[in-house]
Design a protein around this motif. Structure first.
Motif, PDB file in Angstrom:
ATOM      1  N   VAL A 172      43.540  32.230  34.832  1.00  0.00           N
ATOM      2  CA  VAL A 172      43.828  33.652  35.037  1.00  0.00           C
ATOM      3  C   VAL A 172      44.558  33.774  36.367  1.00  0.00           C
ATOM      4  CG1 VAL A 172      42.883  35.966  35.268  1.00  0.00           C
ATOM      5  CG2 VAL A 172      41.830  34.348  33.664  1.00  0.00           C
ATOM      6  N   ALA A 173      45.847  34.006  36.279  1.00  0.00           N
ATOM      7  CA  ALA A 173      46.712  34.063  37.461  1.00  0.00           C
ATOM      8  C   ALA A 173      46.300  35.221  38.372  1.00  0.00           C
ATOM      9  CB  ALA A 173      48.166  34.228  37.027  1.00  0.00           C
ATOM     10  N   GLY A 174      46.053  34.888  39.629  1.00  0.00           N
ATOM     11  CA  GLY A 174      45.664  35.905  40.599  1.00  0.00           C
ATOM     12  C   GLY A 174      44.179  36.193  40.626  1.00  0.00           C
ATOM     13  N   GLY A 175      43.432  35.640  39.665  1.00  0.00           N
ATOM     14  CA  GLY A 175      41.987  35.753  39.639  1.00  0.00           C
ATOM     15  C   GLY A 175      41.457  37.174  39.531  1.00  0.00           C
ATOM     16  N   ILE A 176      40.214  37.337  39.964  1.00  0.00           N
ATOM     17  CA  ILE A 176      39.550  38.639  39.899  1.00  0.00           C
ATOM     18  C   ILE A 176      40.250  39.645  40.822  1.00  0.00           C
ATOM     19  CG2 ILE A 176      37.823  38.241  41.711  1.00  0.00           C
ATOM     20  CD1 ILE A 176      36.854  39.795  38.395  1.00  0.00           C
ATOM     21  N   ASP A 177      40.923  39.134  41.851  1.00  0.00           N
ATOM     22  CA  ASP A 177      41.663  40.014  42.743  1.00  0.00           C
ATOM     23  C   ASP A 177      42.789  40.712  41.975  1.00  0.00           C
ATOM     24  OD1 ASP A 177      42.073  40.890  45.595  1.00  0.00           O
ATOM     25  OD2 ASP A 177      44.048  40.008  45.207  1.00  0.00           O
ATOM     26  N   ALA A 178      43.522  39.964  41.156  1.00  0.00           N
ATOM     27  CA  ALA A 178      44.578  40.564  40.336  1.00  0.00           C
ATOM     28  C   ALA A 178      43.971  41.467  39.266  1.00  0.00           C
ATOM     29  CB  ALA A 178      45.423  39.468  39.693  1.00  0.00           C
ATOM     30  N   TRP A 179      42.832  41.067  38.724  1.00  0.00           N
ATOM     31  CA  TRP A 179      42.160  41.868  37.701  1.00  0.00           C
ATOM     32  C   TRP A 179      41.822  43.241  38.264  1.00  0.00           C
ATOM     33  CZ3 TRP A 179      39.816  38.930  33.318  1.00  0.00           C
ATOM     34  CH2 TRP A 179      39.326  39.770  32.320  1.00  0.00           C
ATOM     35  N   SER A 180      41.315  43.258  39.504  1.00  0.00           N
ATOM     36  CA  SER A 180      40.918  44.532  40.109  1.00  0.00           C
ATOM     37  C   SER A 180      42.105  45.459  40.339  1.00  0.00           C
ATOM     38  CB  SER A 180      40.167  44.295  41.415  1.00  0.00           C
ATOM     39  OG  SER A 180      41.022  43.773  42.401  1.00  0.00           O
ATOM     40  N   SER A 181      43.298  44.913  40.436  1.00  0.00           N
ATOM     41  CA  SER A 181      44.468  45.759  40.671  1.00  0.00           C
ATOM     42  C   SER A 181      44.848  46.562  39.439  1.00  0.00           C
ATOM     43  CB  SER A 181      45.659  44.921  41.147  1.00  0.00           C
ATOM     44  OG  SER A 181      46.144  44.111  40.102  1.00  0.00           O
ATOM     45  N   HIS A 182      44.447  46.118  38.243  1.00  0.00           N
ATOM     46  CA  HIS A 182      44.769  46.897  37.058  1.00  0.00           C
ATOM     47  C   HIS A 182      43.522  47.467  36.364  1.00  0.00           C
ATOM     48  CE1 HIS A 182      43.634  44.453  33.512  1.00  0.00           C
ATOM     49  NE2 HIS A 182      43.808  43.430  34.292  1.00  0.00           N
ATOM     50  N   ASP A 183      42.330  47.113  36.855  1.00  0.00           N
ATOM     51  CA  ASP A 183      41.094  47.631  36.283  1.00  0.00           C
ATOM     52  C   ASP A 183      40.263  48.244  37.417  1.00  0.00           C
ATOM     53  OD1 ASP A 183      38.589  48.131  35.180  1.00  0.00           O
ATOM     54  OD2 ASP A 183      38.472  46.215  34.117  1.00  0.00           O
ATOM     55  N   PRO A 184      40.270  49.566  37.551  1.00  0.00           N
ATOM     56  CA  PRO A 184      39.586  50.205  38.681  1.00  0.00           C
ATOM     57  C   PRO A 184      38.066  50.040  38.658  1.00  0.00           C
ATOM     58  CG  PRO A 184      40.398  51.853  37.143  1.00  0.00           C
ATOM     59  CD  PRO A 184      40.929  50.521  36.675  1.00  0.00           C
ATOM     60  N   THR A 185      37.493  49.559  37.555  1.00  0.00           N
ATOM     61  CA  THR A 185      36.050  49.341  37.504  1.00  0.00           C
ATOM     62  C   THR A 185      35.644  48.035  38.180  1.00  0.00           C
ATOM     63  OG1 THR A 185      36.034  48.205  35.353  1.00  0.00           O
ATOM     64  CG2 THR A 185      35.905  50.625  35.328  1.00  0.00           C
ATOM     65  N   VAL A 186      36.620  47.199  38.507  1.00  0.00           N
ATOM     66  CA  VAL A 186      36.342  45.908  39.153  1.00  0.00           C
ATOM     67  C   VAL A 186      36.645  46.051  40.645  1.00  0.00           C
ATOM     68  CG1 VAL A 186      36.928  43.462  39.261  1.00  0.00           C
ATOM     69  CG2 VAL A 186      36.887  44.635  37.048  1.00  0.00           C
ATOM     70  N   PRO A 187      35.611  45.969  41.485  1.00  0.00           N
ATOM     71  CA  PRO A 187      35.841  46.101  42.932  1.00  0.00           C
ATOM     72  C   PRO A 187      36.676  44.953  43.488  1.00  0.00           C
ATOM     73  CG  PRO A 187      33.494  46.248  42.398  1.00  0.00           C
ATOM     74  CD  PRO A 187      34.201  45.808  41.163  1.00  0.00           C
ATOM     75  N   ARG A 188      37.400  45.260  44.510  1.00  0.00           N
ATOM     76  CA  ARG A 188      38.198  44.243  45.213  1.00  0.00           C
ATOM     77  C   ARG A 188      37.433  43.768  46.430  1.00  0.00           C
ATOM     78  NH1 ARG A 188      44.489  44.636  47.074  1.00  0.00           N
ATOM     79  NH2 ARG A 188      44.812  42.402  46.929  1.00  0.00           N
ATOM     80  N   TYR A 189      37.453  42.455  46.658  1.00  0.00           N
ATOM     81  CA  TYR A 189      36.790  41.901  47.839  1.00  0.00           C
ATOM     82  C   TYR A 189      37.629  40.809  48.451  1.00  0.00           C
ATOM     83  CZ  TYR A 189      35.174  37.879  45.043  1.00  0.00           C
ATOM     84  OH  TYR A 189      35.111  36.757  44.251  1.00  0.00           O
TER      85      TYR A 189
END
Length: 111
Positions: A94-111
């Protein structure tokens, strides 16, 4: 070569093989999972920290389409390469990991 799949394209990547049971393998540490995680939608979420992967390969099973996830994509890329070397064929990072995921899914916090 390991496929690089953006979080927004993950569902389409999983759907390319309807016979494979899709798995999102989250290789982050437990504290990271508590900080930010995803809700499984059309895939099984399996959380195994990176350093435990070698001893827990049997938990992944055979014939599954596996996308590896970490914070930014480096650890998950190494895990995907390790899985490839150990006989797993249907893999992606998953390119960019959970950090990239959080950029398009507001339910996933960024850390």
């Amino acid at each position: 070569m390991i496929d690089q799949v953006r979080p927004a394209d993950l569902a389409a990547w999983f759907a390319q093989d309807a016979d494979a049971a899709p798995v999102l393998l989250d290789v982050r540490e437990p504290w990271e999972l508590q900080t930010a995680s995803v809700v499984p939608q059309g895939f099984t979420l399996v959380a195994i920290p990176m350093n435990e992967i070698p001893g827990r390969l049997a938990e992944l099973g055979e014939g599954k389409r596996i996308a590896c996830l970490c914070h930014h994509g480096a650890r998950s890329q190494r895990v995907a390469a390790f899985l490839s070397q150990n006989g797993f064929a249907d893999l992606a990072n998953v390119a960019g990991g959970i950090d990239a995921w959080s950029s398009h899914d507001p339910t996933v916090p960024r850390y």
